[in-house]
Scaffold this active site. Structure first.
Site, mmCIF file in Angstrom:
data_model
loop_
_atom_site.group_PDB
_atom_site.id
_atom_site.type_symbol
_atom_site.label_atom_id
_atom_site.label_comp_id
_atom_site.label_asym_id
_atom_site.label_seq_id
_atom_site.Cartn_x
_atom_site.Cartn_y
_atom_site.Cartn_z
ATOM 1 N N ALA A 259 35.001 36.862 41.495
ATOM 2 C CA ALA A 259 36.418 36.504 41.378
ATOM 3 C C ALA A 259 37.037 36.452 42.764
ATOM 4 O O ALA A 259 36.633 37.189 43.668
ATOM 5 C CB ALA A 259 37.175 37.499 40.508
ATOM 6 N N ASP A 260 38.013 35.577 42.902
ATOM 7 C CA ASP A 260 38.783 35.487 44.141
ATOM 8 C C ASP A 260 40.166 36.084 44.005
ATOM 9 O O ASP A 260 40.812 36.382 45.006
ATOM 10 C CB ASP A 260 38.897 34.022 44.581
ATOM 11 N N ASN A 261 40.631 36.252 42.772
ATOM 12 C CA ASN A 261 41.979 36.776 42.556
ATOM 13 C C ASN A 261 42.080 37.211 41.095
ATOM 14 O O ASN A 261 41.777 36.428 40.194
ATOM 15 C CB ASN A 261 43.020 35.681 42.856
ATOM 16 N N ALA A 269 40.884 34.429 38.513
ATOM 17 C CA ALA A 269 40.606 33.163 39.191
ATOM 18 C C ALA A 269 39.250 33.245 39.873
ATOM 19 O O ALA A 269 38.960 34.197 40.602
ATOM 20 C CB ALA A 269 41.691 32.861 40.220
#
Length: 366
Positions: A259-261, A269
């Site tokens: 995940a990036d966020n 995200a």
């Protein structure tokens, strides 16, 4: 940001867990004064390390995706700032703020980078200490971003590994699926989701990993496959559009993603195509796990609706290794990420414990 509970699941972690460092690739080389990063655009055909000397260099390698992966770009951005401080001991708070904002724009969806470099601001605003003392504290903080990532990554992978053993009692070997690259090339250690796959393999608990090629940047075929071949891990590469058929026919136990966020409510995200996998998992009754450092959880946003999704150039879709594979006049939409709603997620696995999305928000300090 630390959660209310610091939890190592079923600890302590044995010394033998992921002890063989020769089995992983190095995303960067850092000796305290010099930083070189592996140019991932050249993989798998060439292994070349390129120098990063300052903030401008860090921005360029992140923006161009010569380095990528949320934990890694946080480290590279932080070390770029550290090297900038080492070159220029004049502490101008406004200039530093500008450099921080500049770095963040290199990959706006990735919250780890933002969290890491904005951690300097409270130090810069500290009253009652000299500029030299502020500079020393900033340097110490930025170096700690690098060292802490290594320490916390091992805890993350242990926690995630323990979750799988708990969720599937009595299971001897796992068949899993993943997307993008979330291994040692996305971190400065073993990785996140791919790191769990490496842990399963090292403990002789992996049957097979299905790896999506991950269009349009091909991180699966270029990077993840390279890592797994290097580590002699059993896997099969598939196109993104084969995922549903693989789930139907090959008895997957779970899907592991990075995940990036991550929003407070658990909306996640990650690389474009992740949402598709979560929907397919729901249909096929397969567990779906984001594996993330707690630093990826964004206390400042309540849901995925607030996550800014980066859109990248049409050329990345129309070209492969620089070769045009479609008509250059084709209209293109190329979002780099999508957002998986929390209700599709089984649990979010972190270095501070494993939680359902509903329970996650209770752990986030306000």
């Amino acid at each position: 940001m630390a959660p209310k509970i610091n939890k190592i699941v079923n600890g302590p972690i044995p010394d033998s867990f992921l002890a063989d460092e020769t089995k992983r690739l190095d995303s960067l080389k850092f000796d305290g004064q010099r930083l070189e990063v592996l140019d991932q655009l050249l993989l798998p055909h060439e292994f070349k390390y390129i120098p990063v000397n300052d903030v401008s260099d860090a921005f360029n390698v992140i923006k161009s995706m010569q380095v990528r992966g949320a934990p890694l770009i946080a480290v590279v951005g932080s070390l770029g700032l550290l090297l900038e401080f080492n070159k220029n001991s004049e502490l101008n708070i406004e200039t530093i703020r500008e450099k921080i904002e500049y770095l963040i724009t290199s990959r706006p969806t990735a919250v780890d980078l933002r969290n890491s470099v904005t951690g300097l601001i409270p130090i810069l605003e500290t009253e009652g200490i000299t500029d030299d003392e502020k500079l020393a504290k900033c340097q110490e903080y930025l170096l700690n971003v690098y060292t802490a990532e290594k320490l916390q990554n091992r805890i993350l992978l242990w926690n995630a590994y323990q979750e799988l053993l708990t969720a599937f009692p009595g299971k001897e070997k796992f068949t899993v699926m993943t997307i993008c690259n979330t291994g040692s090339l996305a971190t400065v250690s073993w990785g996140t989701a791919l790191g769990v796959i490496r842990a399963l393999h090292s403990e002789n608990r992996l049957n097979l990993a299905y790896v999506l090629e991950t269009r349009p940047y091909n991180q699966g075929i270029r990077l993840t496959a390279t890592e797994l071949l290097h580590g002699q891990v059993p896997f099969k590469l598939i196109t993104d559009s084969m995922a549903a058929w693989a789930m139907k026919n090959h008895q997957l136990d779970c899907v592991l993603v990075g995940a990036d966020n991550v929003a407070r409510n658990g909306d996640t995200a990650n690389k474009i195509g992740t949402y598709m996998l979560a929907v397919l998992c729901k249909h096929h009754n397969i567990n779906f796990y984001p594996v993330v450092p707690f630093t990826t959880i964004n206390k400042n946003i309540s849901s995925g609706e607030e996550i800014k999704i980066e859109e990248r150039a049409a050329s990345e879709l129309l070209r492969v290794n620089g070769v045009l594979v479609g008509n250059s006049e084709c209209p293109v939409w190329n979002p780099a990420f999508d957002v998986t709603p929390a209700h599709l997620i089984t649990k979010i696995l972190t270095d501070f414990g494993n939680w359902s999305p509903a329970a996650l928000e209770e752990q986030i300090p306000r």
